[in-house]
Design a protein around this motif. Sequence first.
Motif: not given
Length: 180
Positions: A9-21, A69-80
């Motif tokens: 699921x490329x969308x879930x992998x790279x599109x944040x589900x939470x605000x980056x701020x 573990x996909x709790x954030x659901x995206x890589x950008x959220x974890x990296x942020x």
Amino acid sequence: MPQALFTIDWHELFVPTHSIAEMILRGTLMYLGLFVIFRFMIGRQSSAIGLTDILVIVIIADAAQNAFSREYKSIPEGMTLVLTIVFWDFVLDWLAYRFRFFAWLVKPSPLPLIRDGKMLRRNMRQELISADELRSQARQQGIATIDDVQTACLEGNGEISFIKKSKTPSKGKRRRSEVV
């Protein structure tokens, strides 16, 4: 079943589900909050690793685990969140290097444990260091008895440093050896 093994699921992998701020704010508040708790409530422990080192390792491990573990659901959220934590670790170290107040805040000053061969029991109690533990630390550094210690301090990183008493002979003994 086999299709589920290879579907991404490329969308879930790279599109944040939470605000980056919000992720930056949460990371900032958690890092600084945990720093204050560790610095002022827990105190120092005997160790070679500093407080901020432990804090960074624990928080980054948790932040990375949540991204895995996909709790954030995206890589950008974890990296942020990971980058926010690394940023604050760097900023606190830089501030401690540049300003005395922050140096005091980030790295506690040495606490005397022995002065002129006498244990400072009040300071030892404050840091929960027993006489046996202090003697053990002295032996590990090649010091036979506490009487041989001029000064011992619990350093900001948790290690105990010892300065031995100097073994200079008294003036009377020196003169006799010079005459002979």
